[in-house]
Design a protein around this motif. Structure first.
Motif, PDB file in Angstrom:
ATOM      1  N   SER A  44      29.928  31.973  55.916  1.00  0.00           N
ATOM      2  CA  SER A  44      31.087  32.086  55.023  1.00  0.00           C
ATOM      3  C   SER A  44      31.685  30.707  54.767  1.00  0.00           C
ATOM      4  O   SER A  44      32.025  30.363  53.633  1.00  0.00           O
ATOM      5  CB  SER A  44      32.181  32.954  55.660  1.00  0.00           C
ATOM      6  OG  SER A  44      31.640  34.072  56.276  1.00  0.00           O
ATOM      7  N   SER A  45      31.807  29.924  55.835  1.00  0.00           N
ATOM      8  CA  SER A  45      32.442  28.595  55.725  1.00  0.00           C
ATOM      9  C   SER A  45      31.623  27.637  54.869  1.00  0.00           C
ATOM     10  O   SER A  45      32.161  26.663  54.354  1.00  0.00           O
ATOM     11  CB  SER A  45      32.634  27.981  57.116  1.00  0.00           C
ATOM     12  OG  SER A  45      33.138  28.929  57.999  1.00  0.00           O
ATOM     13  N   GLY A  46      30.337  27.908  54.734  1.00  0.00           N
ATOM     14  CA  GLY A  46      29.490  27.093  53.873  1.00  0.00           C
ATOM     15  C   GLY A  46      29.530  27.575  52.427  1.00  0.00           C
ATOM     16  O   GLY A  46      28.764  27.100  51.588  1.00  0.00           O
ATOM     17  N   VAL A 160      24.540  38.668  68.619  1.00  0.00           N
ATOM     18  CA  VAL A 160      25.473  38.987  67.543  1.00  0.00           C
ATOM     19  C   VAL A 160      26.562  37.923  67.453  1.00  0.00           C
ATOM     20  O   VAL A 160      27.023  37.408  68.461  1.00  0.00           O
ATOM     21  CB  VAL A 160      26.114  40.391  67.767  1.00  0.00           C
ATOM     22  CG1 VAL A 160      26.831  40.476  69.112  1.00  0.00           C
ATOM     23  CG2 VAL A 160      27.076  40.758  66.646  1.00  0.00           C
ATOM     24  N   LYS A 161      26.901  37.605  66.219  1.00  0.00           N
ATOM     25  CA  LYS A 161      28.112  36.806  65.978  1.00  0.00           C
ATOM     26  C   LYS A 161      29.199  37.825  65.698  1.00  0.00           C
ATOM     27  O   LYS A 161      29.188  38.514  64.673  1.00  0.00           O
ATOM     28  CB  LYS A 161      27.908  35.888  64.782  1.00  0.00           C
ATOM     29  CG  LYS A 161      29.161  35.199  64.327  1.00  0.00           C
ATOM     30  CD  LYS A 161      28.800  34.075  63.396  1.00  0.00           C
ATOM     31  CE  LYS A 161      29.651  34.069  62.134  1.00  0.00           C
ATOM     32  NZ  LYS A 161      31.071  34.223  62.344  1.00  0.00           N
ATOM     33  N   PHE A 162      30.108  37.926  66.641  1.00  0.00           N
ATOM     34  CA  PHE A 162      31.087  39.006  66.663  1.00  0.00           C
ATOM     35  C   PHE A 162      32.419  38.475  66.153  1.00  0.00           C
ATOM     36  O   PHE A 162      33.165  37.834  66.887  1.00  0.00           O
ATOM     37  CB  PHE A 162      31.209  39.502  68.112  1.00  0.00           C
ATOM     38  CG  PHE A 162      32.068  40.714  68.304  1.00  0.00           C
ATOM     39  CD1 PHE A 162      31.521  41.993  68.269  1.00  0.00           C
ATOM     40  CD2 PHE A 162      33.428  40.590  68.536  1.00  0.00           C
ATOM     41  CE1 PHE A 162      32.318  43.115  68.458  1.00  0.00           C
ATOM     42  CE2 PHE A 162      34.236  41.704  68.723  1.00  0.00           C
ATOM     43  CZ  PHE A 162      33.676  42.968  68.692  1.00  0.00           C
ATOM     44  N   SER A 184      31.498  34.472  69.761  1.00  0.00           N
ATOM     45  CA  SER A 184      32.787  34.878  69.220  1.00  0.00           C
ATOM     46  C   SER A 184      32.982  34.207  67.855  1.00  0.00           C
ATOM     47  O   SER A 184      32.603  33.055  67.664  1.00  0.00           O
ATOM     48  CB  SER A 184      33.868  34.441  70.207  1.00  0.00           C
ATOM     49  OG  SER A 184      35.102  34.363  69.583  1.00  0.00           O
ATOM     50  N   GLY A 185      33.610  34.918  66.921  1.00  0.00           N
ATOM     51  CA  GLY A 185      33.752  34.370  65.570  1.00  0.00           C
ATOM     52  C   GLY A 185      35.162  34.006  65.162  1.00  0.00           C
ATOM     53  O   GLY A 185      35.354  33.388  64.123  1.00  0.00           O
ATOM     54  N   PHE A 186      36.162  34.406  65.946  1.00  0.00           N
ATOM     55  CA  PHE A 186      37.529  34.028  65.588  1.00  0.00           C
ATOM     56  C   PHE A 186      37.994  32.905  66.502  1.00  0.00           C
ATOM     57  O   PHE A 186      38.226  33.117  67.694  1.00  0.00           O
ATOM     58  CB  PHE A 186      38.483  35.225  65.673  1.00  0.00           C
ATOM     59  CG  PHE A 186      38.546  36.040  64.408  1.00  0.00           C
ATOM     60  CD1 PHE A 186      38.781  35.423  63.184  1.00  0.00           C
ATOM     61  CD2 PHE A 186      38.378  37.420  64.438  1.00  0.00           C
ATOM     62  CE1 PHE A 186      38.846  36.170  62.002  1.00  0.00           C
ATOM     63  CE2 PHE A 186      38.444  38.177  63.260  1.00  0.00           C
ATOM     64  CZ  PHE A 186      38.670  37.551  62.048  1.00  0.00           C
ATOM     65  N   ASP A 187      38.162  31.725  65.937  1.00  0.00           N
ATOM     66  CA  ASP A 187      38.486  30.524  66.712  1.00  0.00           C
ATOM     67  C   ASP A 187      39.827  30.668  67.445  1.00  0.00           C
ATOM     68  O   ASP A 187      40.009  30.133  68.532  1.00  0.00           O
ATOM     69  CB  ASP A 187      38.543  29.300  65.786  1.00  0.00           C
ATOM     70  CG  ASP A 187      37.384  29.275  64.818  1.00  0.00           C
ATOM     71  OD1 ASP A 187      36.455  30.101  64.973  1.00  0.00           O
ATOM     72  OD2 ASP A 187      37.396  28.446  63.895  1.00  0.00           O
ATOM     73  N   GLU A 188      40.748  31.427  66.823  1.00  0.00           N
ATOM     74  CA  GLU A 188      42.076  31.596  67.416  1.00  0.00           C
ATOM     75  C   GLU A 188      42.035  32.538  68.624  1.00  0.00           C
ATOM     76  O   GLU A 188      43.013  32.666  69.351  1.00  0.00           O
ATOM     77  CB  GLU A 188      43.090  32.078  66.361  1.00  0.00           C
ATOM     78  CG  GLU A 188      42.687  33.260  65.505  1.00  0.00           C
ATOM     79  CD  GLU A 188      41.827  32.869  64.292  1.00  0.00           C
ATOM     80  OE1 GLU A 188      40.814  32.181  64.489  1.00  0.00           O
ATOM     81  OE2 GLU A 188      42.137  33.287  63.177  1.00  0.00           O
ATOM     82  N   MET A 189      40.897  33.200  68.834  1.00  0.00           N
ATOM     83  CA  MET A 189      40.747  34.136  69.963  1.00  0.00           C
ATOM     84  C   MET A 189      39.652  33.666  70.910  1.00  0.00           C
ATOM     85  O   MET A 189      39.109  34.457  71.685  1.00  0.00           O
ATOM     86  CB  MET A 189      40.412  35.534  69.420  1.00  0.00           C
ATOM     87  CG  MET A 189      41.484  36.060  68.489  1.00  0.00           C
ATOM     88  SD  MET A 189      40.990  37.586  67.687  1.00  0.00           S
ATOM     89  CE  MET A 189      42.081  37.560  66.262  1.00  0.00           C
TER      90      MET A 189
END
Ligand code: HMN
Length: 289
Positions: A44-46, A160-162, A184-189
């Motif tokens: 997504s970021s790309g 998996v990228k969760f 993990s996919g959420f940097d804030e978590m």
């Protein structure tokens, strides 16, 4: 394949074409300054879902050429056009990417049998290993423990990228599938996921905050939770400011303050107005050394 992987941003010029020099600089910044363990390319970021097949290939080639064997590379090849997904999976396998990843098919309401067939079809056509990319908030596709288990029956699916705030499910997957890789996919978590014994993380903010992400992950692995919490706090102050100002655009402006030619985002993503460019510079001043 464990550790902190940056969800790589791509530099585009004002016309939306890949800026090769800028892309190489983003890669170098991640390797030389952030010192991350790997790169997740064309996620997504790309801005993967905004570009052509040829541009995806161009990016895969440039990144591999710049990285060589320095760090691990995961190529996101998922597409609603399954022929494109297969073509890209073969392309990156020939380039010697370490693994492929594919977002769950979205937009149409595919049932689980269709989702499973999508992954198995890609993998039948390529000699590589797959990391499922699950991001329900963007795709609308949620899978339960049993469905992850069914996908994991294919031995080429290694993890998996969760990207979901469901720590109950994350813990259940960890417990049930100790041999699969969970990113993990959420940097804030990141800290919350790390204490559940994940194998790594993939995130957009690591493009500018990779050093702190590495510290959070490593402290958590060593049981140094208080120290990890301090760094997650600063990280989340930073992420909150980035999200408020415009996620990908702000990361690119922050990279520019580090001498990286991070370019523009592709339309329909907007270009930041002058006040927000200034704000991004202030965020960089505050949080980047
Ligand atoms: C990718 O595919 O590029 C990333 O892996 C996606 C990643 O999970 C990011 N999610 C999105 O950008 C939607 C996160 O790093 C996210 O940007 C960050 O946690 C801030 O919310």
């Amino acid at each position: 394949m464990k550790g902190i992987f940056t969800a790589l941003m791509c530099s585009f010029d004002e016309k939306g074409q890949v800026n090769e020099k800028g892309l190489r600089e983003i890669v170098r910044h991640n390797l030389d300054v952030s010192k991350v363990d790997g790169l997740y390319v064309n996620g997504s970021s790309g801005e993967n879902f905004l570009i052509s097949t040829e541009q995806k290939k161009q990016i895969f080639e440039i990144v591999k050429d710049e990285v060589g064997d320095q760090v691990k590379l995961i190529a996101q090849v998922g597409s609603l056009n399954i022929d494109e997904a297969v073509e890209l999976a073969q392309f990156v396998t020939d380039l010697k990417y370490d693994a492929i990843s594919a977002v769950t098919p979205f937009y149409y309401k595919f049932d689980f049998a269709e989702i499973k067939d999508y992954y198995n079809t890609i993998l039948e056509n390529v000699d590589n290993q797959m990391i499922i990319y699950s991001i329900p908030a963007l795709t609308g596709v949620s899978m339960d423990l049993q469905q992850f288990g069914e996908l994991f029956e294919n031995e080429k699916i290694i993890g998996v990228k969760f990207t979901a705030p469901d720590f109950f499910l994350l813990e259940r997957i960890r417990h049930a599938f100790p041999d699969k890789l969970i990113y993990s996919g959420f940097d804030e978590m990141l800290l919350s996921a790390s204490v559940l014994n994940i194998d790594g993380a993939i995130g957009s903010t690591f493009n500018v905050n990779g050093q702190r992400a590495k510290q959070i992950f490593e402290f958590a692995q060593d049981g140094r939770i208080e120290e990890a919490r301090e760094i997650q706090k600063v990280t989340n102050d930073l992420i909150a400011e980035i999200l408020e100002n415009g996620l990908y655009q702000t990361i690119k402006e922050m990279l520019k303050t580090q001498g990286v030619d991070a370019g523009f985002c592709r339309k329909p993503m907007k270009t930041l107005q002058e006040d927000k460019v200034l704000k991004a510079k202030l965020i960089a001043e505050k949080y980047l050394k």
